[in-house]
Design a protein around this motif. Structure first.
Motif, PDB file in Angstrom:
ATOM      1  N   GLU A   1      13.656 103.961  77.342  1.00  0.00           N
ATOM      2  CA  GLU A   1      14.602 105.005  76.952  1.00  0.00           C
ATOM      3  C   GLU A   1      15.469 104.530  75.790  1.00  0.00           C
ATOM      4  O   GLU A   1      15.712 105.266  74.831  1.00  0.00           O
ATOM      5  CB  GLU A   1      15.480 105.376  78.149  1.00  0.00           C
ATOM      6  CG  GLU A   1      16.457 106.506  77.856  1.00  0.00           C
ATOM      7  CD  GLU A   1      17.361 106.799  79.031  1.00  0.00           C
ATOM      8  OE1 GLU A   1      17.967 105.838  79.558  1.00  0.00           O
ATOM      9  OE2 GLU A   1      17.465 107.961  79.431  1.00  0.00           O
ATOM     10  N   THR A   2      15.928 103.280  75.853  1.00  0.00           N
ATOM     11  CA  THR A   2      16.771 102.740  74.788  1.00  0.00           C
ATOM     12  C   THR A   2      15.976 102.530  73.508  1.00  0.00           C
ATOM     13  O   THR A   2      16.495 102.721  72.403  1.00  0.00           O
ATOM     14  CB  THR A   2      17.397 101.406  75.242  1.00  0.00           C
ATOM     15  OG1 THR A   2      18.109 101.622  76.460  1.00  0.00           O
ATOM     16  CG2 THR A   2      18.346 100.856  74.187  1.00  0.00           C
TER      17      THR A   2
ATOM     18  N   ASN B   1      14.797 106.612  72.168  1.00  0.00           N
ATOM     19  CA  ASN B   1      15.635 107.809  72.095  1.00  0.00           C
ATOM     20  C   ASN B   1      16.743 107.712  71.056  1.00  0.00           C
ATOM     21  O   ASN B   1      17.269 106.634  70.781  1.00  0.00           O
ATOM     22  CB  ASN B   1      16.266 108.096  73.460  1.00  0.00           C
ATOM     23  CG  ASN B   1      15.253 108.634  74.451  1.00  0.00           C
ATOM     24  OD1 ASN B   1      14.149 109.015  74.076  1.00  0.00           O
ATOM     25  ND2 ASN B   1      15.622 108.655  75.713  1.00  0.00           N
ATOM     26  N   ASP B   2      17.077 108.867  70.501  1.00  0.00           N
ATOM     27  CA  ASP B   2      18.292 109.018  69.706  1.00  0.00           C
ATOM     28  C   ASP B   2      19.356 109.603  70.626  1.00  0.00           C
ATOM     29  O   ASP B   2      19.226 110.729  71.102  1.00  0.00           O
ATOM     30  CB  ASP B   2      18.056 109.962  68.523  1.00  0.00           C
ATOM     31  CG  ASP B   2      17.287 109.287  67.411  1.00  0.00           C
ATOM     32  OD1 ASP B   2      17.448 108.066  67.248  1.00  0.00           O
ATOM     33  OD2 ASP B   2      16.516 109.976  66.720  1.00  0.00           O
ATOM     34  N   PHE B   3      20.380 108.832  70.875  1.00  0.00           N
ATOM     35  CA  PHE B   3      21.416 109.265  71.801  1.00  0.00           C
ATOM     36  C   PHE B   3      22.558 109.925  71.034  1.00  0.00           C
ATOM     37  O   PHE B   3      22.784 109.630  69.856  1.00  0.00           O
ATOM     38  CB  PHE B   3      21.953 108.067  72.589  1.00  0.00           C
ATOM     39  CG  PHE B   3      20.898 107.347  73.381  1.00  0.00           C
ATOM     40  CD1 PHE B   3      20.320 107.940  74.489  1.00  0.00           C
ATOM     41  CD2 PHE B   3      20.478 106.070  73.015  1.00  0.00           C
ATOM     42  CE1 PHE B   3      19.351 107.281  75.228  1.00  0.00           C
ATOM     43  CE2 PHE B   3      19.514 105.404  73.740  1.00  0.00           C
ATOM     44  CZ  PHE B   3      18.942 106.012  74.851  1.00  0.00           C
TER      45      PHE B   3
ATOM     46  N   GLU C   1      25.645 109.345  71.534  1.00  0.00           N
ATOM     47  CA  GLU C   1      26.696 108.346  71.326  1.00  0.00           C
ATOM     48  C   GLU C   1      26.436 107.552  70.044  1.00  0.00           C
ATOM     49  O   GLU C   1      25.288 107.301  69.672  1.00  0.00           O
ATOM     50  CB  GLU C   1      26.765 107.377  72.508  1.00  0.00           C
ATOM     51  CG  GLU C   1      27.169 108.014  73.822  1.00  0.00           C
ATOM     52  CD  GLU C   1      25.993 108.587  74.589  1.00  0.00           C
ATOM     53  OE1 GLU C   1      26.203 109.067  75.722  1.00  0.00           O
ATOM     54  OE2 GLU C   1      24.856 108.567  74.061  1.00  0.00           O
TER      55      GLU C   1
ATOM     56  N   ILE D   1      25.291 101.736  70.996  1.00  0.00           N
ATOM     57  CA  ILE D   1      24.424 101.344  72.105  1.00  0.00           C
ATOM     58  C   ILE D   1      24.747  99.891  72.438  1.00  0.00           C
ATOM     59  O   ILE D   1      24.734  99.028  71.552  1.00  0.00           O
ATOM     60  CB  ILE D   1      22.932 101.474  71.745  1.00  0.00           C
ATOM     61  CG1 ILE D   1      22.590 102.922  71.376  1.00  0.00           C
ATOM     62  CG2 ILE D   1      22.059 100.997  72.902  1.00  0.00           C
ATOM     63  CD1 ILE D   1      21.168 103.095  70.868  1.00  0.00           C
TER      64      ILE D   1
ATOM     65  N   ARG E   1      26.456 104.269  74.689  1.00  0.00           N
ATOM     66  CA  ARG E   1      25.320 104.404  75.595  1.00  0.00           C
ATOM     67  C   ARG E   1      25.022 103.004  76.132  1.00  0.00           C
ATOM     68  O   ARG E   1      24.725 102.084  75.374  1.00  0.00           O
ATOM     69  CB  ARG E   1      24.104 104.955  74.866  1.00  0.00           C
ATOM     70  CG  ARG E   1      22.817 104.946  75.672  1.00  0.00           C
ATOM     71  CD  ARG E   1      22.845 105.872  76.869  1.00  0.00           C
ATOM     72  NE  ARG E   1      23.043 107.263  76.494  1.00  0.00           N
ATOM     73  CZ  ARG E   1      22.585 108.295  77.178  1.00  0.00           C
ATOM     74  NH1 ARG E   1      21.884 108.091  78.283  1.00  0.00           N
ATOM     75  NH2 ARG E   1      22.840 109.530  76.781  1.00  0.00           N
TER      76      ARG E   1
END
Length: 398
Positions: free
Chosen positions: A3-4, A7-9, A11, A14, A174
């Motif tokens: 996921e890290t 993905n583009d979060f 927040e 990170i 995140r």
């Protein structure tokens, strides 16, 4: 982890945390790869702690089909952009203020701003770095571990990074907590962590719960500790370990020592050991130098320089002098003696956790005082006195 990486979060920040060997650097590398290989590649910069790790990451990326110039150490990156010097935590008295760092970098990067800035081993960056560098990119990713700072004036505690990102940067965080040990076995890690009993990230409750489920009698995974008085016994055992470890060109052995002077000494020892009628070949590396493009199967370097790296087999020919590793710390917590003791013990943790499969530690003149039973129970390692005759095994009755 995936996921890290992918993905583009929403927040801005990170924060990747975890114990040694949990995959922090791996996540940073593969997030970098994912971003530069996407259909619309991001302008991204990956900054590492040391040059040896920097070159290893670049080599890994080339094997993944990525030959990208935006991989560097923080010191070299800052120097190339500004002509000035970035000081890591042990030499930060001349480090500019956070505002001054921004004033130098922002005009340079304004024409081509960064979409993301990734910093590995963030615990050794001065807090001023986290008050300034995240402003230079749309997103900021940092990996850190409070158990592994090798400079006693870095942020030390990942909580300091978190507070700075919240209070000085904003944009939300995140969190990516990595709670499993991937590099080595749990049996081996149960030995390693005892160099830093006072560091929460090395002794997370989730990790301790996992360790309780493993049988300490599983000797194949335990570190080997050898005591000796005769240098000939030491050389003979090192030769045997090297013969057993180097089975192919991809099998890399690290010989890790506390200080630069020890690198030269061990290089002489290794080269004096004959292999197929010729001196053994090895590579040496000193912190701050540019690593050679071609590294031999045997690499000799310091605890600090091996930070972030991993090897199938690690040999530690000596631990730091016991007077430098008082246990428990003597005097006030912030005294020079206490800081030195904690720093050396954390460097030992870094060195031990570089091993994927085998860890061998040598102690001249008897067991090192730091390894006494109240710190390292005898069932956490396999010990052998090299002066003692080999154990005789009775033949099987069939």
């Amino acid at each position: 982890m995936l996921e890290t990486i992918e993905n583009d979060f929403p927040e801005k920040n990170i924060l990747i945390t975890g114990c040694p060997g949990s995959g922090k650097t791996t996540v940073s590398i593969h997030r970098f790869i994912h971003q530069v290989l996407r259909p619309n590649p991001r302008r991204i910069q990956l900054l590492t702690f040391g040059r040896l790790l920097n070159e290893a990451i670049a080599d890994t990326l080339r094997h993944e089909g990525v030959d990208h110039p935006s991989i560097n150490t923080l010191c070299r990156w800052y120097s190339r952009l500004t002509g000035g010097e970035w000081f890591y935590a042990d030499g930060n008295t001349n480090l500019p203020t956070a505002a001054a760092i921004l004033a130098r970098l922002q005009p340079i990067l304004a024409a081509s701003p960064l979409d993301e800035l990734i910093i590995d081993e963030g615990q050794d960056v001065h807090i001023k770095g986290f008050q300034s560098l995240p402003h230079l990119a749309t997103k900021f990713t940092v990996g850190g571990d409070g158990a592994q700072p090798v400079y006693d004036r870095g942020v030390q505690d990942v909580d300091q990074i978190e507070r700075s990102l919240i209070n000085d940067i904003g944009g939300g965080i995140r969190y990516c907590p990595l709670e499993y040990i991937y590099r080595t076995s749990c049996v081996a890690y149960d030995f390693h962590r005892r160099f830093a009993p006072d560091v929460p990230s090395a002794n997370e409750p989730a990790i301790l719960d996992i360790l309780r489920g493993f049988n300490p009698g599983e000797e194949d995974d335990k570190p080997r500790i050898y005591t000796y008085n005769d240098d000939a016994h030491f050389r003979q055992r090192v030769a045997q370990i090297l013969d057993q470890a180097i089975l192919g060109e991809d099998s890399l052995v690290a010989i890790l020592v506390p200080n630069k002077a020890d690198v030269d000494h061990m290089a002489g020892v290794v080269r004096s050991i004959q292999h197929n009628g010729a001196p053994r070949r090895c590579s040496i590396y000193y912190y701050g130098e540019t690593p050679r493009a071609q590294v031999e199967n045997i690499l000799i370097t310091t605890f600090k320089s091996a930070k972030g790296m991993e090897f199938e087999t690690v040999i530690i020919p000596k631990l730091p002098d016991h007077t430098e590793m008082n246990w428990p710390d003597v005097g006030p917590q912030n005294s020079a003696q206490a800081r030195q003791s904690k720093n050396w013990r954390r460097q030992c943790l870094v060195a031990c956790t570089r091993a994927r499969s085998r860890l061998h530690i040598f102690c001249h003149g008897g067991l090192h005082p730091i390894l006494r039973p109240e710190n390292f129970p005898a069932n956490k390692y396999v010990m052998r006195d090299l002066a003692a005759p080999p154990q005789q095994h009775n033949p099987l009755p069939f």
